[in-house]
Design a protein around this motif. Structure first.
Motif, PDB file in Angstrom:
ATOM      1  N   UNK A 119      65.420  24.702  93.538  1.00 48.68           N
ATOM      2  CA  UNK A 119      65.508  26.036  94.149  1.00 48.68           C
ATOM      3  C   UNK A 119      66.474  26.028  95.336  1.00 48.68           C
ATOM      4  N   UNK A 120      67.295  27.069  95.441  1.00 49.51           N
ATOM      5  CA  UNK A 120      68.297  27.150  96.505  1.00 49.51           C
ATOM      6  C   UNK A 120      67.693  26.925  97.894  1.00 49.51           C
ATOM      7  N   UNK A 121      66.487  27.450  98.123  1.00 50.06           N
ATOM      8  CA  UNK A 121      65.859  27.311  99.442  1.00 50.06           C
ATOM      9  C   UNK A 121      65.480  25.865  99.752  1.00 50.06           C
ATOM     10  N   UNK A 122      65.438  25.005  98.735  1.00 45.99           N
ATOM     11  CA  UNK A 122      65.057  23.605  98.926  1.00 45.99           C
ATOM     12  C   UNK A 122      66.239  22.660  99.016  1.00 45.99           C
ATOM     13  N   UNK A 123      67.445  23.117  98.679  1.00 45.70           N
ATOM     14  CA  UNK A 123      68.605  22.225  98.605  1.00 45.70           C
ATOM     15  C   UNK A 123      68.861  21.452  99.900  1.00 45.70           C
ATOM     16  N   UNK A 125      66.547  20.945 102.286  1.00 44.49           N
ATOM     17  CA  UNK A 125      65.311  20.295 102.726  1.00 44.49           C
ATOM     18  C   UNK A 125      65.017  18.986 102.000  1.00 44.49           C
ATOM     19  N   UNK A 126      65.598  18.776 100.823  1.00 43.22           N
ATOM     20  CA  UNK A 126      65.251  17.586 100.031  1.00 43.22           C
ATOM     21  C   UNK A 126      65.620  16.276 100.717  1.00 43.22           C
ATOM     22  N   UNK A 127      66.487  16.316 101.711  1.00 40.63           N
ATOM     23  CA  UNK A 127      66.912  15.110 102.433  1.00 40.63           C
ATOM     24  C   UNK A 127      65.941  14.765 103.567  1.00 40.63           C
ATOM     25  N   UNK A 128      64.934  15.614 103.788  1.00 45.36           N
ATOM     26  CA  UNK A 128      63.955  15.426 104.851  1.00 45.36           C
ATOM     27  C   UNK A 128      62.802  14.555 104.363  1.00 45.36           C
TER      28      UNK A 128
END
Length: 179
Positions: A119-123, A125-128
């Motif tokens: 999901x675009x909103x997660x792109x 955040x996935x590195x956190x």
């Protein structure tokens, strides 16, 4: 079951220790020149039984001999994190493509898997650390939510970039290594 859980906990502790050392600045890279093509093929060999068991087809598009400069152990860790994610998130097409392309003074390695887009909103955040797009699905295969934050930290230490792109029919993760 107990051994499986112990293995998951061991992996979690190792990833936390690596991340902690990197973030504290006490971790030092051991940079050398090495053959990236051989490293990629070695990682694929290790995961061959899993790929066969799951019926996943891997297409490899890399030069025969590609010399790069970096910490080979840490670059292998980046490759493994990306490959395991690709294996765990591939769809019914069961396709993974690995490509290495020379771009000036860098080599860009990409790992694509057919499957659901992030999901675009997660792109971002996935590195956190501990961020998981799909917590229920991640729990089913034992993901810790640390793999991509470790990748980002390793790439930052090398002074190189990494990223992710949603494609029409899947997801492509990439990272760069110095030539």
């Amino acid at each position: 079951m107990i051994m499986d859980e112990a293995s998951k906990m061991n992996r979690l502790v190792k990833e936390l220790l690596d991340l902690s050392k990197i973030e504290s600045g006490s971790f030092k890279l051991d940079k050398t020149a090495f053959n990236l093509s051989s490293l990629i093929e070695s990682v694929l060999d290790k995961y061959q039984p899993v790929l066969v068991e799951k019926g996943i087809k891997v297409e490899l598009d890399i030069p025969e001999y590609l010399t790069v400069n970096g910490d080979a152990v840490r670059i292998e860790q980046v490759l493994v994190n990306y490959l395991v994610n690709a294996i765990n998130h591939t769809d019914d097409k069961k396709e993974i493509r690995i490509q290495a392309v020379i771009q000036n003074e860098k080599v860009r390695v990409s790992i694509y898997n057919s499957g659901e887009k992030i999901p675009d909103k997660s792109l971002d955040k996935i590195w956190t650390s501990f961020y998981k797009v799909d917590k229920a699905r991640t729990r089913s295969y034992g993901g810790t939510g640390l793999g991509l934050s470790v990748v980002k930290a390793i790439q930052d230490l090398h002074g190189n970039s990494c990223g992710v792109e949603n494609l029409e029919d899947g997801v492509l993760f990439w990272f760069e290594v110095d030539r």
